[in-house]
Every structure is written in C-alpha cells, then in structure tokens.
Design an enzyme around this catalytic site. Structure first.
Site, PDB file in Angstrom:
ATOM      1  CG  HIS A   1     -17.339  13.574 -27.002  1.00  0.00           C
ATOM      2  ND1 HIS A   1     -16.957  14.444 -25.995  1.00  0.00           N
ATOM      3  CD2 HIS A   1     -16.323  12.697 -27.122  1.00  0.00           C
ATOM      4  CE1 HIS A   1     -15.769  14.090 -25.554  1.00  0.00           C
ATOM      5  NE2 HIS A   1     -15.360  13.031 -26.212  1.00  0.00           N
TER       6      HIS A   1
ATOM      7  CG  ASP B   1      -2.084  17.552 -21.477  1.00  0.00           C
ATOM      8  OD1 ASP B   1      -1.563  16.421 -21.506  1.00  0.00           O
ATOM      9  OD2 ASP B   1      -3.288  17.734 -21.689  1.00  0.00           O
TER      10      ASP B   1
ATOM     11  CG  PHE C   1      -7.770  16.444 -24.285  1.00  0.00           C
ATOM     12  CD1 PHE C   1      -8.000  16.057 -25.594  1.00  0.00           C
ATOM     13  CD2 PHE C   1      -8.257  15.645 -23.269  1.00  0.00           C
ATOM     14  CE1 PHE C   1      -8.700  14.896 -25.882  1.00  0.00           C
ATOM     15  CE2 PHE C   1      -8.956  14.479 -23.552  1.00  0.00           C
ATOM     16  CZ  PHE C   1      -9.180  14.105 -24.855  1.00  0.00           C
ATOM     17  CG  ASP C   2     -12.401  16.264 -24.579  1.00  0.00           C
ATOM     18  OD1 ASP C   2     -11.302  15.808 -24.249  1.00  0.00           O
ATOM     19  OD2 ASP C   2     -13.325  15.554 -25.018  1.00  0.00           O
TER      20      ASP C   2
ATOM     21  CB  ALA D   1      -1.041  12.952 -23.285  1.00  0.00           C
TER      22      ALA D   1
ATOM     23  CE1 TYR E   1      -4.157   1.882   0.707  1.00  0.00           C
ATOM     24  CE2 TYR E   1      -2.572   3.382   1.674  1.00  0.00           C
ATOM     25  CZ  TYR E   1      -3.839   3.139   1.178  1.00  0.00           C
ATOM     26  OH  TYR E   1      -4.770   4.145   1.154  1.00  0.00           O
TER      27      TYR E   1
ATOM     28  CE  LYS F   1      -4.212  10.107 -24.392  1.00  0.00           C
ATOM     29  NZ  LYS F   1      -5.063  10.158 -23.185  1.00  0.00           N
TER      30      LYS F   1
END
Ligand code: F0G
Length: 461
Positions: free
Chosen positions: A453, A218, A127-128, A220, A75, A261
């Site tokens: 979406h 960001d 990004f969304d 990714a 843990y 990604k």
C-alpha cells in the site's frame, strides 16, 4: 459548594501555528493523478487536512521542546537515556529498556531474537508491520480477536479483546515449542482503534501463564486504551490513568512501543522488558540493526522529549480532549448517517466502504476509491485499510480480501481544531449524497512483493 460538571476543554493553549492551504478541485485532480492514485505519493503541501496517520504527526509541548535543548548526545550512557529508562520503568514497571528508531525497529529486534520459521504468533489483528515481520521469518500471525470485532454495526465496548477460547485452542494445538509469545495490541489499530478491557488482559495473561507462554504488548496506543478502561470498566472509574497503565502492564512480560503515537513524539520507539535473559538476547540485534544499547536509533534529545511525552500522554485531561475530539467527528458523521465503524475508536474514524460504496466491485478496491474521492473533493488525506493493505497471500499470491474495507481518518494529537473536524464532516456529507454515482474503482499497474500500500500505483477503470 457544588459546581455543575462542565464540558471538557483542551488542557493547553496554542503557542506556534503552521500554515495550511486549501487547493482547488482542478489542482487536486491533477496531483492525485500524478500520484498514481496512491495517497502516500502526495506531497504534504497538496493536502489541506492530513489524516493519513496519527503516527509521528502530533504537536510537542513546550516542556518537550525544553527537553530537546537539554538532550545529552553521548554515544553511550547519556543522561537522556537514563531519563527515558527511569520514566518507562516508573510508568510501565518494566526495568529493561531498548530504544529503537520506531515501532517496526522494535519488532525487528525482538522478533530476530524470538521468532523462528514455522512459529505461530497469536494476537488480536496484528498491525501490518508486525504481521510482515512475522511472515518475513516464515512464521504465522494467528488472529484470535473476538468475532464481534468484525461487525462494524455491532456495539461492543472492547472490540480489541482476544477470544480466550481461540487462544487456548491455539496453545493446545501448537504448544509452547511453536508459540514463542502472544502479542496483544492496545488499542487494536486494525480493529479500528478498539480497546482491550482490563478483564480480558487478565484472562489472556492467566491462560498464557498456564501454558508458560510470554505475553507482550504492542503498546503504541496504551494510554488511549487506559482511558477507555477508565470510562467503560466500572471498577476503574476512580483510578488514575497512571494506575490503570501500571496494572495493564503488570499482566505482561514486556512491550513493543511505537513512540510516535502515545509517546507524543515525531520519531522513536522502544522495547521494554521484565526479563533480563530476553533483554540480553535482544540487545545483540539492537546493536546490529538500530544502534548502541543506550540510543538504538534515537538522538539523546529525542529520548528526552519522549520521556516527557510519556508522562503527558498518561494524564487524564490530555487523554479526554484527545479521545473526545475523535468522538466529536465520529458522532457528527453518525448524525449524517455516514457509515462508520462503531463504537468510535481512540485515534481514528473508520469509514465502512462496504456500506458506503457497495456499488464499486471489491476487486476494484472500493475503500481506496473512497479515500481518493475524499482527497479529490476536500483535500483531506485518509488511508485505505482494505484489500490493498491486506497484500497478497504469501503462498498463493492471490489478493487477500479482508472482512472489512475501511478508510481510516486518523486524527493527529494536539494538531487540529474542531472546526477542521466540522470541515471533514461536511465534505463526507457531500460525498455520501453523491455515492450512487460511484460505479468503478481502480486497477493496479505496479506493486512491490510486500507492504504494497505504501508504493502501489493505480489507474482509474
Ligand atoms: N503497532 C501498531 C499498533 C501501529 O499502529 C504501528 C504503526 C506500529 C506497530 C509500527 O510502528 O510506524 O513506529 O514503525 N502505525 C502507524 C499507523 C504507521 O499509521 O497506524 P512504527
């Protein structure tokens, strides 16, 4: 002895395969109707070639699977956490690591610590989920991308770049008090997987420093961004990907990572930071939302596989075969005159629905109509990046019509062969030849308040 320059080839061979099936036109017409013309509602066995996303859909290597067996599930303080922390620090230079279950978990944790009502977060086409996490906190995502990014026919080697004048204007207008940080997305997904140049990263960093505003990545698809820097910025031609990555991150204060990604894993994410004070603020929310500081929603085995994946993703031969496969499909489509966003990005092809099916009214979601047609004809699943994904304005509740109406065909990493790419190209060639018959699109019969979406339901007009 001088050998000629041979073409690239995948630096791996295939050890395990997974069966996929070509369905019939009748089956697909029935299934897509049952799915309310929302491709997210299809079952994966109903799809032949799945280009919905490159997120979490890649193939792991034997070395990653080996690390899965070695995972330490303690843990607190597991060996797998230590391995990930050391790897992230070695590759990025950031010493403070917070694992999260995926990229949006990282956004939730960091933004809980740093974003308040009325704030402005400048960036390059957020990004969304990033934008939604900002708007949920009644703050504003301010897009400062260069204008060239909106012209899908215009060639620019770094369409993800920030317009530094737009950024500095925002700094002058709102000041440090209202701007907790800038977020730079590499590569810029919403702009079409377009890279940001090292020069631009340096300029953005300089103006951020001048105003005392932190810069977060960001990240990714940071490795794919580094590949483009190597290929397109002369000064980096002879540098290794790992050297380029290190330099990119040296310009910033930290990163948010969707490891699904360029982490080459199926699930996971993290925040990595330079500054201990921000780390201390953020871990409070990590414990609340994700899990204890040393696992944050990931199993030990998954942190281990991610550590190996980060090293594999920052090797040139892997990146070359990855990005060049995407370009292989892009070039085939360009030869066939199918309108795609140019230049081709790092992880996906973006069909330009405004040029492909201008005959379908925008209010009838022309990009969605094209995505549905691609499934109906070929069993190929892409995703709309247009009016449906843009959601409604949070204040006026009117549809937001973005400048671009795209269908994204994202290529999973190490999954499909170029024969699959040829199949996609042939299907699109056929659809393009019948495009004049497309006159009507879809209307919405159900939608949630945000991120519509994923769950929207449509009917044919
Ligand atoms: N940032 C970028 C640039 C992304 O592309 C994504 C996800 C995220 C953040 C959120 O990460 O999914 O791990 O929570 N993009 C996926 C896609 C969903 O299909 O492009 P996540």
């Amino acid at each position: 002895m001088h050998l000629p320059e041979f073409p690239y080839a995948e630096p791996y061979k295939i050890k395990t395969v997974e069966k996929i099936r070509r369905s019939t036109l009748e089956e697909r017409e029935k299934w897509i109707k049952e799915a309310k013309y929302n491709l997210f509602k299809l079952k994966s066995h109903q799809v032949f070639i799945d280009l919905l996303t490159d997120s979490g859909t890649g193939a792991m290597s034997d070395e990653q699977w080996a690390e899965i067996m070695r995972g330490d599930e303690a843990y607190a303080g597991s060996r797998s956490y230590e391995l990930l922390k050391e790897t992230v620090e070695r590759i990025t230079g950031y010493p403070f690591l917070i694992p999260t279950h995926q990229g949006r978990g990282a956004e939730n944790v960091l933004f809980s610590a740093l974003v308040k009502e009325g704030d402005i977060i400048p960036g390059n086409m957020h990004f969304d989920t990033t934008k939604a996490h900002i708007e949920l906190r009644k703050a504003t995502a301010l897009d400062c991308t260069i204008d060239e990014a909106y012209d899908t026919e215009h060639y620019h080697p770094f369409k993800g770049n920030i317009d530094v004048n737009k950024l500095e204007d925002a700094f002058k207008k709102y000041g440090k008090k209202k701007i907790p940080f800038v977020i730079l997305t590499v590569t810029c997904n919403t702009a079409g997987g377009q890279p940001v140049s090292m020069q631009n990263i340096g300029e953005v960093s300089a103006v951020c420093k001048k105003y005392g505003i932190p810069l977060y990545f960001d990240a990714a698809r940071f490795a794919e961004n580094a590949y483009f820097i190597k290929k397109r910025e002369r000064a980096y031609k002879d540098k290794t990907i790992k050297e380029i990555v290190k330099e990119m991150f040296a310009y910033g204060d930290g990163m948010l990572m969707s490891a699904k990604k360029d982490g080459l894993v199926n699930m996971g994410g993290f925040i990595a930071l330079r500054d201990e004070a921000t780390y201390r603020k953020a871990i409070v929310y990590n414990i609340l939302y994700e899990g204890f500081v040393t696992y944050g929603g990931m199993s030990g085995r998954d942190m281990g596989a991610l550590a190996v994946g980060l090293d594999e993703a920052t090797e040139f031969d892997y990146l070359e075969s990855r990005v060049e496969q995407v370009h292989y499909l892009g070039l085939r489509l360009m030869e066939l005159d199918v309108p795609v966003q140019q230049p081709i990005g790092g992880h996906a092809i973006y069909l330009d629905a405004n040029r492909f099916v201008p005959t379908i009214p925008r209010e009838q979601f022309r990009a969605q109509a094209l995505a549905v047609e691609l499934y109906r004809v070929g069993g190929i699943r892409g995703v709309e990046i247009g009016t449906i994904m843009a959601d409604r304005d949070p204040v006026t509740r009117e549809n937001r019509y973005p400048k671009l109406e795209l269908v994204r065909l994202a290529i999973p990493r190490r999954v499909y062969t170029n024969n699959h790419m040829n199949f996609v190209a042939e299907v699109l060639k056929y659809i393009y030849s019948t495009r004049h018959e497309a006159k009507t699109g879809y209307r919405i019969v159900y939608e949630p308040p945000i991120l519509r979406h994923f769950t929207v339901e449509l009917e044919k007009i």
